[in-house]
Design a protein around this motif. Structure first.
Motif, PDB file in Angstrom:
ATOM      1  N   LEU A  45       0.654  -1.389  -0.229  1.00  0.00           N
ATOM      2  CA  LEU A  45      -0.085  -0.002  -0.156  1.00  0.00           C
ATOM      3  C   LEU A  45       0.789   1.119   0.197  1.00  0.00           C
ATOM      4  CD1 LEU A  45      -2.792   1.433   0.232  1.00  0.00           C
ATOM      5  CD2 LEU A  45      -2.565   1.450   2.932  1.00  0.00           C
ATOM      6  N   PRO A  46       1.718   1.506   1.025  1.00  0.00           N
ATOM      7  CA  PRO A  46       2.826   2.657   0.860  1.00  0.00           C
ATOM      8  C   PRO A  46       3.471   2.765  -0.259  1.00  0.00           C
ATOM      9  CG  PRO A  46       3.058   1.494   3.059  1.00  0.00           C
ATOM     10  CD  PRO A  46       2.391   0.607   1.786  1.00  0.00           C
ATOM     11  N   LEU A  47       3.637   1.821  -0.759  1.00  0.00           N
ATOM     12  CA  LEU A  47       4.642   1.923  -2.420  1.00  0.00           C
ATOM     13  C   LEU A  47       3.656   2.325  -3.238  1.00  0.00           C
ATOM     14  CD1 LEU A  47       6.628  -1.345  -2.390  1.00  0.00           C
ATOM     15  CD2 LEU A  47       7.394   0.700  -1.749  1.00  0.00           C
ATOM     16  N   VAL A  48       2.470   2.219  -3.403  1.00  0.00           N
ATOM     17  CA  VAL A  48       1.420   2.832  -4.391  1.00  0.00           C
ATOM     18  C   VAL A  48       1.181   4.221  -3.870  1.00  0.00           C
ATOM     19  CG1 VAL A  48      -0.964   2.435  -5.203  1.00  0.00           C
ATOM     20  CG2 VAL A  48       0.288   0.438  -4.568  1.00  0.00           C
ATOM     21  N   LEU A  49       0.992   4.372  -2.660  1.00  0.00           N
ATOM     22  CA  LEU A  49       0.776   5.848  -2.224  1.00  0.00           C
ATOM     23  C   LEU A  49       1.923   6.845  -2.468  1.00  0.00           C
ATOM     24  CD1 LEU A  49      -1.291   5.159   1.206  1.00  0.00           C
ATOM     25  CD2 LEU A  49      -2.203   5.452  -1.239  1.00  0.00           C
ATOM     26  N   LEU A  50       3.167   6.069  -2.462  1.00  0.00           N
ATOM     27  CA  LEU A  50       4.132   6.944  -2.879  1.00  0.00           C
ATOM     28  C   LEU A  50       4.152   7.538  -4.374  1.00  0.00           C
ATOM     29  CD1 LEU A  50       6.795   5.224  -0.699  1.00  0.00           C
ATOM     30  CD2 LEU A  50       6.134   7.580  -0.556  1.00  0.00           C
ATOM     31  N   CYS A  95       7.594   5.217   3.741  1.00  0.00           N
ATOM     32  CA  CYS A  95       8.611   4.174   3.497  1.00  0.00           C
ATOM     33  C   CYS A  95       9.109   3.175   4.641  1.00  0.00           C
ATOM     34  CB  CYS A  95       9.919   4.820   3.102  1.00  0.00           C
ATOM     35  SG  CYS A  95       9.944   5.879   1.800  1.00  0.00           S
ATOM     36  N   ALA A  96       8.893   3.700   6.029  1.00  0.00           N
ATOM     37  CA  ALA A  96       9.119   3.029   6.853  1.00  0.00           C
ATOM     38  C   ALA A  96       7.750   2.072   7.326  1.00  0.00           C
ATOM     39  CB  ALA A  96       9.034   3.992   8.318  1.00  0.00           C
ATOM     40  N   VAL A  97       6.705   2.171   6.836  1.00  0.00           N
ATOM     41  CA  VAL A  97       5.629   1.495   6.896  1.00  0.00           C
ATOM     42  C   VAL A  97       5.666   0.219   5.995  1.00  0.00           C
ATOM     43  CG1 VAL A  97       3.187   1.061   6.156  1.00  0.00           C
ATOM     44  CG2 VAL A  97       3.850   3.080   7.434  1.00  0.00           C
ATOM     45  N   SER A  98       6.416   0.590   4.779  1.00  0.00           N
ATOM     46  CA  SER A  98       6.490  -0.336   3.736  1.00  0.00           C
ATOM     47  C   SER A  98       7.597  -1.426   4.106  1.00  0.00           C
ATOM     48  CB  SER A  98       6.822   0.202   2.410  1.00  0.00           C
ATOM     49  OG  SER A  98       6.846  -0.912   1.603  1.00  0.00           O
ATOM     50  N   VAL A  99       8.711  -1.054   5.002  1.00  0.00           N
ATOM     51  CA  VAL A  99       9.778  -2.045   5.507  1.00  0.00           C
ATOM     52  C   VAL A  99       9.277  -2.454   6.911  1.00  0.00           C
ATOM     53  CG1 VAL A  99      11.498  -0.908   4.168  1.00  0.00           C
ATOM     54  CG2 VAL A  99      11.074   0.054   6.322  1.00  0.00           C
ATOM     55  N   GLY A 100       8.245  -1.988   7.433  1.00  0.00           N
ATOM     56  CA  GLY A 100       7.831  -2.529   8.776  1.00  0.00           C
ATOM     57  C   GLY A 100       8.643  -2.046   9.820  1.00  0.00           C
ATOM     58  N   TRP A 101       9.274  -0.775   9.801  1.00  0.00           N
ATOM     59  CA  TRP A 101       9.912  -0.198  10.810  1.00  0.00           C
ATOM     60  C   TRP A 101       9.237   0.854  11.854  1.00  0.00           C
ATOM     61  CZ3 TRP A 101      14.300   4.211  10.121  1.00  0.00           C
ATOM     62  CH2 TRP A 101      15.172   4.115  11.281  1.00  0.00           C
ATOM     63  N   MET A 102       9.044   0.299  12.976  1.00  0.00           N
ATOM     64  CA  MET A 102       8.228   1.074  13.884  1.00  0.00           C
ATOM     65  C   MET A 102       7.006   1.403  13.224  1.00  0.00           C
ATOM     66  SD  MET A 102       9.986   1.984  16.515  1.00  0.00           S
ATOM     67  CE  MET A 102       8.812   3.120  17.316  1.00  0.00           C
ATOM     68  N   THR A 103       6.263   0.083  12.909  1.00  0.00           N
ATOM     69  CA  THR A 103       5.267  -0.189  11.941  1.00  0.00           C
ATOM     70  C   THR A 103       4.017   0.647  12.472  1.00  0.00           C
ATOM     71  OG1 THR A 103       5.970  -2.369  11.472  1.00  0.00           O
ATOM     72  CG2 THR A 103       3.994  -1.819  10.724  1.00  0.00           C
ATOM     73  N   ARG A 104       3.675   0.579  13.904  1.00  0.00           N
ATOM     74  CA  ARG A 104       2.489   1.027  14.166  1.00  0.00           C
ATOM     75  C   ARG A 104       2.277   2.576  14.090  1.00  0.00           C
ATOM     76  NH1 ARG A 104      -1.377  -2.099  16.506  1.00  0.00           N
ATOM     77  NH2 ARG A 104       0.191  -3.508  17.507  1.00  0.00           N
ATOM     78  N   LEU A 105       3.660   2.974  14.853  1.00  0.00           N
ATOM     79  CA  LEU A 105       3.601   4.485  14.877  1.00  0.00           C
ATOM     80  C   LEU A 105       3.800   4.931  13.582  1.00  0.00           C
ATOM     81  CD1 LEU A 105       4.066   6.744  16.672  1.00  0.00           C
ATOM     82  CD2 LEU A 105       6.749   6.534  16.646  1.00  0.00           C
ATOM     83  N   SER A 106       4.603   4.543  12.589  1.00  0.00           N
ATOM     84  CA  SER A 106       4.647   4.886  11.368  1.00  0.00           C
ATOM     85  C   SER A 106       3.213   4.865  10.524  1.00  0.00           C
ATOM     86  CB  SER A 106       5.596   4.058  10.373  1.00  0.00           C
ATOM     87  OG  SER A 106       6.903   3.923  10.805  1.00  0.00           O
ATOM     88  N   LEU A 107       2.521   3.951  10.791  1.00  0.00           N
ATOM     89  CA  LEU A 107       1.071   3.879  10.301  1.00  0.00           C
ATOM     90  C   LEU A 107       0.177   4.912  10.908  1.00  0.00           C
ATOM     91  CD1 LEU A 107       0.603   0.182  10.161  1.00  0.00           C
ATOM     92  CD2 LEU A 107      -0.050   1.754   8.183  1.00  0.00           C
ATOM     93  N   ILE A 108       0.331   5.473  12.038  1.00  0.00           N
ATOM     94  CA  ILE A 108      -0.690   6.435  12.666  1.00  0.00           C
ATOM     95  C   ILE A 108       0.043   7.688  12.026  1.00  0.00           C
ATOM     96  CG2 ILE A 108      -0.934   7.612  14.774  1.00  0.00           C
ATOM     97  CD1 ILE A 108      -0.620   4.745  16.107  1.00  0.00           C
TER      98      ILE A 108
END
Lengths: 497, 212
Positions: free
Chosen positions: A29-34, A87-100
């Motif tokens: 999803l984030p890759l598409v949004l980028l 980008c952080a969401v896509s790689v899953g780094w601090m996933t929840r915070l990055s998503l928020i």
């Protein structure tokens, strides 16, 4: 009864499985949004800041502002954070915070620019990010999972992939189904959808990317009418069929084809890619594992390998702790924001600080401007008609075959489609012979609410074989004509031989 | 406790989505609040047989005309090949584009600002080879211009007019002299705010540009 319902509810929403599907949505999803977000970074000042021309959504609704319009450096900094957090969401780094963070900023920037940013895909993406942020989508195939494995004692051995409750996965799946249901309701509200007229004119529009296939399909309106019915049936049934063992795959494959076709026929890009990304949520865990094995083997074949499990060798003296990851994440966001502001400042979007700045305005051709500002021209009669086709049968209310040759005794169906809005019109379709002599005149009233008129001509005696023209006339003026050839022998002539 | 919380979230979220579907299906309060945009799934709800473009023009004190959007620094194409200004179908934001361009550029004093809509039938968008397959006559495209608004240099609306499509619809209806007379009775002295043009209602005084 209640107990059975409760059991079914718990089985549906609270079963536990490895969140592979959610992880795949999180990655894609984030890759598409980028694709949409990165080009907008260059225009942040213009689109979203006090130093530009934002177009907030609340203006269209006539309500009071509910978000501040930001100073340009703040807008640039936050937009830079948005891109990094996606980008952080896509790689899953601090996933929840990055998503928020992504969700809040993505929706916020969308609300500030109704003209060039906010679309329904912004809204769908916001919903998806809300659901993802509630889920354990970062538990597998992510930097977070990798860090977690590294922080485990080395003696612990191979760790199973963590399972979690599927309620967020179900919410995401139901959300997709409900969006389709809403889209179907929209189509039900649009009578011109079922005749293919709405699709025809969308496909002829140039508001999105190039859509050559769509333009070609407008030559076959009957095909669009059929596609319209298939689409609406599929949209209504999606949410029910996608949970059926038999229908799940066909339903998803039809959806995939449908979304890919919206790229070729309507010129959409982010919307179809985003929905294709959501289809990962419908993948079963065992299918995802098979895909992962296949991907790993493919990587191995090209010489790339990576370890999935932690090494059982010597315990590491340094293992990254979650606190380090959080600190690094904050550092990255802050650094990204500062660099973003600095780069944008030096870019000088409006060219105000350069040698020739501020820029002068572009002078317009005064003749063109006088045409623009002069009295409004009436619509030319030839712009009132959209199509004039001759054939012999119709399907879904539109001509299904275009013909220019008829055999003796056949009936010609002539259809005239109009550009709405049009006035109440008296339209004639006259038959002329090859010497342009009028043989027959037929006319009808087309009320302002109708989009087409149909005329019939029996291609029989007293007509003789030869060439004829069907001439479309409005207000005494010929708009266009179609030539047809009548073949064969009149019955009387055949009998007299 | 955790399951109770997740059940509450499930029920709450699905109820919200179904409320959106209900409102959308029955046209219930769909324009009440921007929040409705987030739960009503009305993608591709409208359509038009005309392709439209927006032009934003400034008239300098000298009588020279200037292009106010896009600004001289270049276009912003959000969804394809079109500049951002063309996506303002209702004309709510066009004047903001003009004011920003004036703020960021060097120019003579302005006398008037204009927002103009250009439209042409979409059949002319067909590429030439497809046109030849469907039409016997040569392609002869003509643009129709519709003045949407006249503004003071600081963005105050002086006069506003409807879109070309609304004009055509009104012209079709206003062939009825009685109806035309009734509409003239309610014409206000001042230009109305375009934001009041919500839904399908045409505000009084926002009808045909008969006197420009």
């Amino acid at each position: 009864m209640v107990r059975r319902l409760k059991t079914r509810w718990n089985e549906f929403f609270h079963a536990r499985e490895v969140p592979y599907g959610m992880a795949l949505v999180r990655i894609s999803l984030p890759l598409v949004l980028l694709i949409g977000a990165i080009p907008r970074w260059w225009h942040v000042r213009e689109l979203y800041s006090l130093d530009g021309s934002p177009s907030p959504l609340w203006v269209s609704y006539g309500t009071t502002p509910f978000l501040p319009i930001l100073a340009a450096p703040v807008a640039v900094a936050l937009f830079s954070v948005l891109i990094l957090s996606l980008c952080a969401v896509s790689v899953g780094w601090m996933t929840r915070l990055s998503l928020i963070v992504s969700c809040i900023l993505y929706a916020g920037f969308g609300l500030l620019d109704a003209m060039g940013t906010l679309t329904k895909y912004t809204v769908v993406a916001t919903h998806l990010m809300v659901i993802l942020s509630l889920s354990e989508c970062g538990a597998v195939w992510s930097v977070d999972a990798w860090l977690r494995r590294r922080s485990q004692p080395a003696t612990q051995g191979i760790i199973d992939s963590p399972k979690s409750s599927v309620w967020t996965l179900r919410l995401l799946q139901l959300f997709v189904g409900i969006v389709y249901l809403g889209a179907a309701i929209t189509k039900m509200h649009t009578p011109a959808y079922f005749s293919g007229d709405q699709l025809t004119f969308w496909m002829l529009g140039n508001t999105n990317l190039e859509n050559r296939l769509g333009e070609t399909l407008t030559l076959y309106p009957w095909l669009l009418a059929i596609m319209a019915y298939i689409t609406i049936i599929w949209e209504v049934l999606f949410v029910f069929l996608v949970y059926s063992k038999v229908w799940r795959v066909p339903t998803l494959v039809i959806g995939l084809i449908f979304h890919v076709l919206t790229y070729y026929t309507l010129g959409l890009i982010i919307f179809p890619l985003m929905f294709i990304a959501t289809y990962f949520a419908f993948i079963e865990p065992h299918e995802a594992e098979r895909m992962a094995v296949w991907a790993r083997n493919a990587l191995r074949r090209v010489g790339l390998t990576f370890r999935r499990r932690p090494s059982l060798r010597v315990p590491r003296s340094f293992a990254p702790r979650p606190a380090y990851a959080a600190a690094a994440w904050c550092m990255m966001m802050a650094t990204g924001a500062v660099i973003g502001v600095e780069v944008e400042h030096h870019r000088d979007v409006y060219h105000k600080r350069g040698e020739n700045g501020p820029l002068p305005l572009k002078v317009m051709d005064s003749q063109l401007v006088h045409e623009m500002l002069g009295p409004a021209k009436p619509i030319r009669p030839k712009d009132l008609y959209f199509a004039f086709d001759v054939g012999s049968s119709n399907l879904g209310g539109v001509l299904s075959n275009r013909r220019d040759t008829f055999s003796y005794g056949e009936r010609a169906l002539i259809q005239c489609s109009l550009h709405p809005p049009h006035p109440d019109m008296w339209v004639e379709v006259n038959l002329h012979d090859a010497d342009d002599v009028v043989l027959k005149r037929v006319g009808t009233i087309v009320p302002r609410e109708d989009l087409r008129a149909e005329f019939f001509y029996d291609m029989k005696e007293p007509l003789l074989p030869g060439e004829y023209d069907f001439v479309l006339k409005y207000d005494g003026e010929e708009l266009t004509r179609r030539r047809v050839t009548l073949q064969g022998q009149p019955p009387e002539l055949t009998a007299s031989r | 406790m955790k399951r109770c919380l997740s059940n509450t979230l499930i029920v709450g979220y699905l109820s919200l989505l179904m409320y959106g579907v209900f409102c959308h299906a029955l046209y219930y309060r769909i324009n009440d609040h921007p929040g409705m945009y987030f739960i009503v799934w009305d993608m591709y709800c409208g359509w038009s047989a005309y392709e439209t473009r927006n032009h934003i023009v400034g008239e300098g004190a000298s009588g020279q005309f200037y292009e106010l959007a896009p600004g001289p620094w270049g276009e912003m194409k959000p969804h394809g090949d079109l500049d951002r200004r063309h996506y303002d179908y209702n004309g709510f934001h066009s004047i903001n584009l003009a004011l920003n361009t004036l703020r960021q550029t060097e120019h003579e004093p302005m006398a008037r600002l204009y927002v103009v809509e250009e439209a042409w039938p979409r059949k002319y968008n067909l590429p030439d080879e497809l046109w030849a397959q469907r039409y016997t006559e040569p392609k002869d495209m003509q643009s129709y211009y519709q003045l949407r608004g006249t503004y003071t240099p600081d963005g105050q609306a002086i006069q506003q007019w409807p879109t070309l499509l609304t004009r055509l619809q009104q012209e079709a209806l206003l062939n009825n002299p009685r109806l035309r007379q009734d509409m003239q009775k309610g014409k206000p002295f001042y230009a109305v705010d375009p934001t009041s043009n919500l839904g399908n209602v045409t505000p009084v005084g926002y009808e045909l540009p008969t006197d420009r």
